[in-house]
Design a protein around this motif. Structure first.
Motif, PDB file in Angstrom:
ATOM      1  N   GLY A 156       0.803  -1.210   0.000  1.00 31.93           N
ATOM      2  CA  GLY A 156       0.000   0.000   0.000  1.00 31.93           C
ATOM      3  C   GLY A 156       0.839   1.263   0.000  1.00 31.93           C
ATOM      4  O   GLY A 156       0.318   2.358  -0.262  1.00 31.93           O
ATOM      5  N   LEU A 157       2.130   1.133   0.293  1.00 24.82           N
ATOM      6  CA  LEU A 157       3.068   2.250   0.200  1.00 24.82           C
ATOM      7  C   LEU A 157       3.835   2.223  -1.114  1.00 24.82           C
ATOM      8  O   LEU A 157       4.036   3.254  -1.756  1.00 24.82           O
ATOM      9  CB  LEU A 157       4.063   2.210   1.362  1.00 24.82           C
ATOM     10  CG  LEU A 157       3.523   2.409   2.771  1.00 24.82           C
ATOM     11  CD1 LEU A 157       4.627   2.149   3.790  1.00 24.82           C
ATOM     12  CD2 LEU A 157       2.970   3.810   2.958  1.00 24.82           C
ATOM     13  N   PHE A 158       4.267   1.030  -1.518  1.00 20.69           N
ATOM     14  CA  PHE A 158       5.143   0.919  -2.683  1.00 20.69           C
ATOM     15  C   PHE A 158       4.415   1.216  -3.991  1.00 20.69           C
ATOM     16  O   PHE A 158       4.981   1.832  -4.900  1.00 20.69           O
ATOM     17  CB  PHE A 158       5.758  -0.481  -2.755  1.00 20.69           C
ATOM     18  CG  PHE A 158       6.548  -0.858  -1.530  1.00 20.69           C
ATOM     19  CD1 PHE A 158       7.149   0.115  -0.749  1.00 20.69           C
ATOM     20  CD2 PHE A 158       6.677  -2.182  -1.151  1.00 20.69           C
ATOM     21  CE1 PHE A 158       7.865  -0.231   0.389  1.00 20.69           C
ATOM     22  CE2 PHE A 158       7.401  -2.534  -0.028  1.00 20.69           C
ATOM     23  CZ  PHE A 158       7.989  -1.560   0.747  1.00 20.69           C
ATOM     24  N   ILE A 159       3.164   0.765  -4.112  1.00 18.43           N
ATOM     25  CA  ILE A 159       2.421   0.975  -5.358  1.00 18.43           C
ATOM     26  C   ILE A 159       2.204   2.464  -5.635  1.00 18.43           C
ATOM     27  O   ILE A 159       2.529   2.949  -6.730  1.00 18.43           O
ATOM     28  CB  ILE A 159       1.087   0.203  -5.329  1.00 18.43           C
ATOM     29  CG1 ILE A 159       1.350  -1.303  -5.357  1.00 18.43           C
ATOM     30  CG2 ILE A 159       0.207   0.606  -6.513  1.00 18.43           C
ATOM     31  CD1 ILE A 159       0.105  -2.156  -5.208  1.00 18.43           C
ATOM     32  N   TRP A 245      -1.517   8.227  -1.245  1.00 17.48           N
ATOM     33  CA  TRP A 245      -2.312   7.770  -2.384  1.00 17.48           C
ATOM     34  C   TRP A 245      -2.883   8.943  -3.180  1.00 17.48           C
ATOM     35  O   TRP A 245      -2.783   8.980  -4.409  1.00 17.48           O
ATOM     36  CB  TRP A 245      -3.440   6.853  -1.911  1.00 17.48           C
ATOM     37  CG  TRP A 245      -3.049   5.415  -1.820  1.00 17.48           C
ATOM     38  CD1 TRP A 245      -2.661   4.744  -0.703  1.00 17.48           C
ATOM     39  CD2 TRP A 245      -2.970   4.481  -2.901  1.00 17.48           C
ATOM     40  NE1 TRP A 245      -2.358   3.438  -1.010  1.00 17.48           N
ATOM     41  CE2 TRP A 245      -2.540   3.250  -2.354  1.00 17.48           C
ATOM     42  CE3 TRP A 245      -3.223   4.556  -4.262  1.00 17.48           C
ATOM     43  CZ2 TRP A 245      -2.357   2.109  -3.131  1.00 17.48           C
ATOM     44  CZ3 TRP A 245      -3.046   3.419  -5.043  1.00 17.48           C
ATOM     45  CH2 TRP A 245      -2.617   2.215  -4.483  1.00 17.48           C
ATOM     46  N   ILE A 246      -3.467   9.911  -2.489  1.00 19.86           N
ATOM     47  CA  ILE A 246      -4.057  11.056  -3.189  1.00 19.86           C
ATOM     48  C   ILE A 246      -2.981  11.860  -3.912  1.00 19.86           C
ATOM     49  O   ILE A 246      -3.135  12.218  -5.094  1.00 19.86           O
ATOM     50  CB  ILE A 246      -4.818  11.952  -2.190  1.00 19.86           C
ATOM     51  CG1 ILE A 246      -6.025  11.206  -1.628  1.00 19.86           C
ATOM     52  CG2 ILE A 246      -5.263  13.249  -2.863  1.00 19.86           C
ATOM     53  CD1 ILE A 246      -6.768  11.970  -0.541  1.00 19.86           C
ATOM     54  N   GLY A 247      -1.882  12.153  -3.211  1.00 20.17           N
ATOM     55  CA  GLY A 247      -0.804  12.928  -3.824  1.00 20.17           C
ATOM     56  C   GLY A 247      -0.157  12.205  -4.984  1.00 20.17           C
ATOM     57  O   GLY A 247       0.128  12.805  -6.026  1.00 20.17           O
ATOM     58  N   SER A 248       0.060  10.900  -4.832  1.00 16.38           N
ATOM     59  CA  SER A 248       0.718  10.124  -5.887  1.00 16.38           C
ATOM     60  C   SER A 248      -0.145  10.021  -7.138  1.00 16.38           C
ATOM     61  O   SER A 248       0.349  10.163  -8.264  1.00 16.38           O
ATOM     62  CB  SER A 248       1.065   8.718  -5.374  1.00 16.38           C
ATOM     63  OG  SER A 248       2.001   8.779  -4.319  1.00 16.38           O
ATOM     64  N   LEU A 249      -1.426   9.754  -6.954  1.00 18.52           N
ATOM     65  CA  LEU A 249      -2.321   9.679  -8.103  1.00 18.52           C
ATOM     66  C   LEU A 249      -2.435  11.027  -8.808  1.00 18.52           C
ATOM     67  O   LEU A 249      -2.531  11.085 -10.045  1.00 18.52           O
ATOM     68  CB  LEU A 249      -3.703   9.195  -7.662  1.00 18.52           C
ATOM     69  CG  LEU A 249      -3.787   7.724  -7.235  1.00 18.52           C
ATOM     70  CD1 LEU A 249      -5.170   7.394  -6.693  1.00 18.52           C
ATOM     71  CD2 LEU A 249      -3.444   6.791  -8.398  1.00 18.52           C
ATOM     72  N   ALA A 250      -2.398  12.109  -8.029  1.00 14.84           N
ATOM     73  CA  ALA A 250      -2.452  13.441  -8.624  1.00 14.84           C
ATOM     74  C   ALA A 250      -1.200  13.714  -9.453  1.00 14.84           C
ATOM     75  O   ALA A 250      -1.279  14.200 -10.587  1.00 14.84           O
ATOM     76  CB  ALA A 250      -2.615  14.501  -7.533  1.00 14.84           C
ATOM     77  N   VAL A 251      -0.029  13.393  -8.901  1.00 15.11           N
ATOM     78  CA  VAL A 251       1.232  13.604  -9.632  1.00 15.11           C
ATOM     79  C   VAL A 251       1.297  12.696 -10.852  1.00 15.11           C
ATOM     80  O   VAL A 251       1.748  13.108 -11.927  1.00 15.11           O
ATOM     81  CB  VAL A 251       2.436  13.348  -8.704  1.00 15.11           C
ATOM     82  CG1 VAL A 251       3.750  13.338  -9.493  1.00 15.11           C
ATOM     83  CG2 VAL A 251       2.496  14.412  -7.607  1.00 15.11           C
TER      84      VAL A 251
END
Length: 270
Positions: A156-159, A245-251
């Protein structure tokens, strides 16, 4: 011109999965093709680093803030847990500016999906990260507290972290086509991030105002999450995982959007 759907960005990984996997394996093998130890290097390298950390930080230059529980062999593993995440980050970000520049022969090939270059770079680094994590897990089982049963929750962190790095690679690789200075600045940025992230220190040792800012970094969230599971045997903070998750998907989406918008001009510049 309508904006590409966020679904398209995620679907891109699935559509080109076999192509990305094939290029990833080629990239992994090509790194060590001419070396004597070949593909043993991804295992040898982390073992040597843990040995160096043990010698330097436990015996030669012990840090005052390290508690007795973190001393000896425990602290080098604590240090390496941050270093392996940073290495993953640094490998992808450092290579990102030259992804398109080094493949100019592919730019004018309409049938070649240039977007996969960033995905291949991230997946190649992810495989090396997985090997490093495996070596770390072995040392943790032999010399540390062992691994808890909920270790798979680290996915859940690495993905999201991998998606974040793909988005960054898309942005940097496209930007560098037009602004070549990025290749000179990125090294300084990566080095700065090594000290702005809790690689060599626990987040709790940072001053409160600085700690609040550092805690929003994806690097910090992943490093602290690994340490929470590996050393304290507790689940990563739920709020931090949500931010990641929110920040990564946004980037990831914004990087894809940027790449799609500017790639049409690559052939004119290159």
């Amino acid at each position: 011109m309508p904006l590409p759907s966020p679904v398209n960005a995620v679907a891109l990984l699935w559509i080109h999965r076999r192509f990305v996997w094939s290029l990833t394996l080629t990239g992994v093998s090509s790194r060590y093709r001419t070396s004597w130890f070949g593909l043993f290097w991804p295992v040898i390298h982390p073992v040597l680093l843990i040995g160096v950390f043990t010698f330097v930080f436990a015996y030669v230059m012990p840090l005052r803030w390290v508690s007795e529980e973190s001393g000896g062999v425990g602290f080098p593993l604590f240090l390496y847990s941050g270093f392996l995440v940073f290495t993953f980050f640094a490998d992808v970000v450092s290579r990102a500016p030259t992804l398109v520049l080094e493949n100019t022969n592919l730019v004018k090939k309409v049938v070649f999906p240039l977007e996969v270059l960033a995905m291949v770079s991230a997946c190649t680094s992810l495989l090396f990260f997985a090997v490093n994590l495996g070596v770390f897990s072995v040392f943790l089982a032999l010399l540390g507290p062992g691994l808890p049963w909920f270790t798979p929750v680290l996915l859940g962190l690495f993905i999201p972290f991998a998606l974040f790095l793909i988005g960054v690679a898309w942005f940097l690789s496209a930007l560098t086509v037009y602004v070549r200075d990025v290749t000179h600045v990125i090294g300084i940025f990566v080095t700065a991030m090594m000290f702005f992230s809790p690689v060599f220190y626990p987040l709790s040792s940072a001053p409160e105002p600085v700690r609040a800012a550092l805690s929003l970094s994806p690097l910090t969230i992943v490093i602290e999450g690994i340490r929470a599971v590996a050393f304290d045997h507790v689940l990563p903070d739920g709020g931090d995982m949500l931010i990641l998750w929110i920040g990564s998907l946004a980037v990831f989406y914004l990087g894809y959007l940027w790449f799609q918008r500017v790639k049409e001009g690559f052939s004119d510049v290159l």
